[in-house]
Structure formats: C-alpha cells, structure tokens
Design a protein around this motif. Sequence first.
Motif, short mmCIF file in Angstrom:
data_model
loop_
_atom_site.label_atom_id
_atom_site.label_comp_id
_atom_site.label_asym_id
_atom_site.label_seq_id
_atom_site.Cartn_x
_atom_site.Cartn_y
_atom_site.Cartn_z
N GLN A 91 0.83 -1.20 0.00
CA GLN A 91 0.00 0.00 0.00
C GLN A 91 0.86 1.25 0.00
O GLN A 91 1.81 1.35 0.78
N SER A 92 0.51 2.19 -0.85
CA SER A 92 1.18 3.49 -0.88
C SER A 92 0.26 4.54 -0.28
O SER A 92 -0.94 4.57 -0.57
N ASP A 93 0.82 5.39 0.58
CA ASP A 93 0.09 6.53 1.13
C ASP A 93 0.51 7.78 0.37
O ASP A 93 1.70 7.99 0.12
N SER A 112 -4.21 10.00 1.75
CA SER A 112 -5.05 8.83 1.50
C SER A 112 -4.20 7.68 0.99
O SER A 112 -3.14 7.90 0.37
N ASN A 113 -4.65 6.46 1.24
CA ASN A 113 -4.00 5.33 0.57
C ASN A 113 -4.38 5.36 -0.91
O ASN A 113 -5.43 5.88 -1.30
N GLU A 114 -3.51 4.81 -1.73
CA GLU A 114 -3.71 4.88 -3.18
C GLU A 114 -4.93 4.10 -3.64
O GLU A 114 -5.61 4.50 -4.60
N PHE A 115 -5.27 3.01 -2.95
CA PHE A 115 -6.44 2.23 -3.34
C PHE A 115 -7.71 3.07 -3.29
O PHE A 115 -8.55 3.04 -4.19
N SER A 116 -7.86 3.84 -2.20
CA SER A 116 -9.06 4.66 -2.04
C SER A 116 -9.12 5.79 -3.06
O SER A 116 -10.19 6.12 -3.57
#
Length: 232
Positions: free
Chosen positions: A101-103, A167-171
């Motif tokens: 996960q990337s923030d 935000s995390n990249e997924f969101s």
Amino acid sequence: MTLTAICSHAEQRQLNFSIPDSWGMPLVGLDSGQATKGFVYDLENRLADRVNRQARFIIVPRLRVIQLLRAGKVDVHCFVSKDWMQGNTADYAWSEPFIEQSDLLITRTALSCKKPPQGALIGTVHGYKYPALESDFANGRLVRDDARTQDQVLNKLAIKRYDFALSNEFSVDWYNKGKRAEAQFQKIKQIGQSQLGCMVRKSPDVPTQEILATIAKMKASDEIEQIFKAYR
C-alpha cells in the motif's frame, strides 16, 4: 457448497475478523453497519471457506482494534502492517505480506497550487499516523484536519473544505473511477509505503498455522491478486 461442507462449517466455531470502521471501498463496503462487499471482505470470506469455517465480521472503531486484539476477541486482523502495531502482539502470528500500500498526498486536479503552503489544513483520518509528515504537524507547518473515515476525508477534499489530503492509493483510485478528469484527485507525492498481511490469533480453537499456510498458497497462486483485480 455441498451438504457435507455446510455441516462441517456448522461444527466449527466462526472465525472473528475485525473491520475498522474507518475503512471504505475498495477495502470494504458497509451497509447498515454490516460488511457486505470489498476486497478485504471477499478475501476474508474466501480465507474462512478455505479453512472450513464461517467468517464473522466485527465492525470496530479504528482506535479500539488494538484493545480487541489484546483481549483475544479477534481471531484474524488483515490488511495490516507490523509497523502500525503498538505494544505486545505476541498472541498473534503474522502471515507473509500479500499486498503493498502506498500513502499519498493528494489534491483536486483543478487546483493550481501543488504544494501545501505554511499552515495549510491537511485532511487526515483520526488515529492514523503519517510518519513522513509528523514533524510538519508537530511544528505547525501543516495542520491536521481529522475525519472519522477515509471516505469522509476524500469527500471533504471534494467539497473544498481543504485543498490537500492524505489517502491510501487504493481509495484514491476507487474515488477517481468513472469521474471526469476535472473532478478527479491528483496524486502529488508518495509519503509512505507499507507491506500488508494478516495477524492470526494463536489459540487452540483457531487453525492458526492452516490459515497462515492458506494465505501463502493464495498469494503464490495469484488468487489474492485476482480477488483484488475486481476492485481496481
């Protein structure tokens, strides 16, 4: 599912999975306080089925997750990094990481200024730590504006309550899907990266080693990646 499998499920105690209420899609979707969809929801249901158990989802305030883990009320806690956990987690075994996960620091695409000015409000999730920016928050160069969930952070950015958020990249990618280019969020820079896996409680009534082995097999076979692709 066969009748034999159903009976076998019924004989075993449910597996308790924790779902922090700060999460949103694509990780999990909540309907009337119940988890009903999302990558983590699908993953955990699949995992429980693989070890012949039923999944029970416990929706819990973000800051109470550690408390429930220590009390032994949660059997499996997924989508978590070792770096995020505080205190003693000796009663839990860690799976191998299965996703990264990337923030990110983000802003509205239409905003011309791409660097937060001195004293700028930054949308954040209450209880989340952002190590790369902690010194900026501590000295007042940047100011946290906490919301309860990641979705609330993104919605407040969209309606211009502030100009920058974390935000995390997924969101972010989920929010941007299907939106016009001018309505999307722009990724300014990555501020952190984490390897995520699951914590599994060590207890006679929890098939700990079987769960850990199953996660490893699901990763090696790309089954986890296939589950996640549905939410990209």
